[in-house]
Design an enzyme around this catalytic site. Structure first.
Site, PDB file in Angstrom:
ATOM      1  N   ARG A 107     -51.831 -18.680  28.981  1.00 35.46           N
ATOM      2  CA  ARG A 107     -50.876 -18.703  30.088  1.00 35.46           C
ATOM      3  C   ARG A 107     -50.825 -20.105  30.683  1.00 35.46           C
ATOM      4  NH1 ARG A 107     -53.510 -13.588  32.178  1.00 35.46           N
ATOM      5  NH2 ARG A 107     -52.097 -11.850  31.797  1.00 35.46           N
ATOM      6  N   ASP A 134     -59.950 -19.391  25.806  1.00 33.89           N
ATOM      7  CA  ASP A 134     -59.934 -18.757  24.492  1.00 33.89           C
ATOM      8  C   ASP A 134     -58.554 -19.021  23.887  1.00 33.89           C
ATOM      9  OD1 ASP A 134     -60.817 -17.272  22.358  1.00 33.89           O
ATOM     10  OD2 ASP A 134     -60.882 -15.356  23.405  1.00 33.89           O
ATOM     11  N   HIS A 180     -65.009 -13.269  24.696  1.00 35.22           N
ATOM     12  CA  HIS A 180     -64.843 -14.484  25.500  1.00 35.22           C
ATOM     13  C   HIS A 180     -65.682 -14.429  26.770  1.00 35.22           C
ATOM     14  CE1 HIS A 180     -61.954 -17.350  27.821  1.00 35.22           C
ATOM     15  NE2 HIS A 180     -63.108 -17.931  27.536  1.00 35.22           N
ATOM     16  N   ASP A 202     -56.967 -16.119  34.851  1.00 31.35           N
ATOM     17  CA  ASP A 202     -55.960 -17.178  34.981  1.00 31.35           C
ATOM     18  C   ASP A 202     -54.653 -16.722  35.623  1.00 31.35           C
ATOM     19  OD1 ASP A 202     -55.126 -15.569  32.911  1.00 31.35           O
ATOM     20  OD2 ASP A 202     -54.892 -17.169  31.437  1.00 31.35           O
ATOM     21  N   ASP A 203     -54.549 -15.433  35.954  1.00 34.52           N
ATOM     22  CA  ASP A 203     -53.325 -14.937  36.594  1.00 34.52           C
ATOM     23  C   ASP A 203     -53.580 -14.519  38.041  1.00 34.52           C
ATOM     24  OD1 ASP A 203     -54.877 -12.746  36.035  1.00 34.52           O
ATOM     25  OD2 ASP A 203     -53.231 -11.489  35.330  1.00 34.52           O
ATOM     26  N   ASP A 281     -64.533  -4.011  31.472  1.00 31.55           N
ATOM     27  CA  ASP A 281     -64.444  -3.611  32.875  1.00 31.55           C
ATOM     28  C   ASP A 281     -64.675  -2.103  33.052  1.00 31.55           C
ATOM     29  OD1 ASP A 281     -62.085  -3.230  31.490  1.00 31.55           O
ATOM     30  OD2 ASP A 281     -60.774  -3.820  33.133  1.00 31.55           O
ATOM     31  N   SER A 312     -52.932  -5.689  28.695  1.00 27.83           N
ATOM     32  CA  SER A 312     -52.746  -4.358  29.280  1.00 27.83           C
ATOM     33  C   SER A 312     -51.278  -3.981  29.414  1.00 27.83           C
ATOM     34  CB  SER A 312     -53.400  -4.300  30.671  1.00 27.83           C
ATOM     35  OG  SER A 312     -52.772  -5.206  31.551  1.00 27.83           O
TER      36      SER A 312
END
Length: 437
Positions: A107, A134, A180, A202-203, A281, A312
């Site tokens: 991203r 990654d 990762h 990163d989001d 998670d 997702s």
């Protein structure tokens, strides 16, 4: 290090001033001695005047140099007198370094995440930003590289596909994410030797008091063994479901929230040997990992996700995540008394607040027929009963190993039409049922 630097500066300044005082006294005495000798030789008044002027100039130069040194000391003073995480000056124990680990892939919008982290970061020394990438995506690597020394850019070396069962081929992305995470956390704790970390994907965009929030809660996470993480996220933190006047309100939760969270090295030592191949998670939310431990979470989120696209495929994004309210008010958490979050005190206060609240029915809540300011308690007694009530009231209805999102001892707290609602099991609740999933 800063404390030692401050002590060295003070010691050096004292020695310098003392030495120059001796030199000045020597200069003061020397012309007088010379004057007596010269008068005995017939006198040289002009030379005496010149010596006095020379002495005055030397004295003035020494004073100016000492003034500059004292100004320099004053400038460094703020460095070692800044309060540490416990409110003590830097004359006490040094502040712990809390690195921020940004998990990145492909991203280029990681720029939005990094821009806010750098904008709000109060100290590059205390909060080093480590970006672990990654995927080998060149454009994203270029964006990360553009920050130069402001961040540390790590590149996950193994970009190969992972052998999975045929029915799991569509989940290849989840396997790579788990790989990762394992590699990146090993870099932070083992290669870089940090004792804690805040993990950000990163989001995510962070709030102005993001760093203050984690700094204030680090001592509690360290000292309270009934805690295993601190999260910046409220799963039910949509606008209208949180109290905008209580930006300082924090909770314990049995649900692992993620999405901007802090862990200690001791936890990684426990988890790393059994780290899962995928879906890390949800694995964290299983009883074998959680072990009845809780996380801290805020009333108003300190992170906001802007990443609809990902492995997702935007699960929950359009319905819930895009509407999460990001805190905009800076709360000085390090100056607040957060002892109420300790397990025994919190459990007693929370349960008293929940079960002393008036018991109401769903129809009263839904139709806006509640009388009084609240809070109010609404009971559920089965998995299906919880899911129906949660869905109809607009909070997240899914459970992981029997634990509802944001739940603490089965209780989900949120606002409905401006009133606090506790969606709770009946009194006497003792444990979660893992089959409620």
């Amino acid at each position: 290090m800063l404390h030692k630097r401050g002590s060295a500066i003070l010691c050096g300044a004292f020695l310098f001033v003392a030495w120059n005082a001796i030199v000045v006294l020597y200069l003061w005495g020397k012309p007088l001695s010379g004057r007596e000798d010269r008068e005995m030789d017939g006198g040289r008044g002009a030379d005496l005047a010149g010596d006095v002027i020379h002495m005055a100039e030397a004295f003035e130069a020494e004073l100016e140099m000492q003034r500059k040194i004292l100004l320099q000391i004053q400038g460094h003073r703020s460095l070692w007198e800044q309060p540490n995480e416990n409110g003590a000056s830097r004359g006490g124990p040094p502040q712990v370094v809390i690195p921020i680990l940004v998990i990145a892939c492909n991203r280029v919008t990681v720029k939005r995440c990094l821009d806010k982290l750098i904008e709000y970061r109060p100290s590059a020394e205390l909060y080093p930003i480590i970006v672990s990438q990654d995927c080998g995506h060149a454009e994203t690597a270029q964006v990360i590289g553009s920050y130069g020394s402001q961040v540390t850019h790590l590149k996950q070396p193994d970009l190969s596909n992972i052998a999975v069962r045929p029915e799991h081929k569509k989940f290849q992305g989840y396997y790579k994410i788990s790989r990762h995470y394992r590699w990146a956390l090993n870099q932070v704790f083992n290669s870089l030797s940090h004792s804690s970390v805040v993990i950000v994907e990163d989001d995510l965009e962070v709030a102005p008091d993001f760093f203050e929030y984690f700094r204030s809660l680090h001592p509690i996470l360290k000292s309270d063994t009934s805690l295993w993480c601190v999260s910046a996220w409220n799963d039910n933190g949509r606008d209208g479901y949180v109290d905008p006047g209580k930006a300082d309100l924090l909770y314990r939760t049995d649900f692992f929230p993620g999405l901007g969270w802090m862990m200690l090295k001791e936890l990684w030592i426990e988890l790393e040997p059994k780290w899962p191949g995928a879906f890390w998670d949800d694995w964290m939310r299983q009883p074998d990992q959680r072990r009845d431990r809780a996380c801290i979470r805020p009333e108003i989120s300190r992170t906001l996700t802007f990443g609809r696209k990902g492995v997702s495929l935007g699960q929950f994004y359009d319905k819930y995540l895009r509407y999460i309210k990001l805190n905009s008010e800076f709360v000085p958490f390090t100056k607040l008394d957060l002892a109420y979050l300790k397990e025994e005190k919190y459990k007693e206060i929370f349960e008293k607040q929940v079960y002393s609240a008036p018991l109401v029915k769903y129809e009263e809540v839904q139709r806006g027929q509640l009388k009084g300011a609240g809070p109010f308690c609404l009971h559920y007694s089965s998995k299906d009963g919880f899911k129906v009530l949660a869905k109809n009231l607009g909070v997240m209805e899914d459970l992981k190993s029997g634990v509802p999102r944001t739940g603490y001892r089965g209780v989900v707290s949120f606002l409905s039409r401006g009133r606090r609602i506790f969606l709770a099991p009946p009194p006497g609740w003792s444990k979660y049922d893992p089959t409620w999933s």
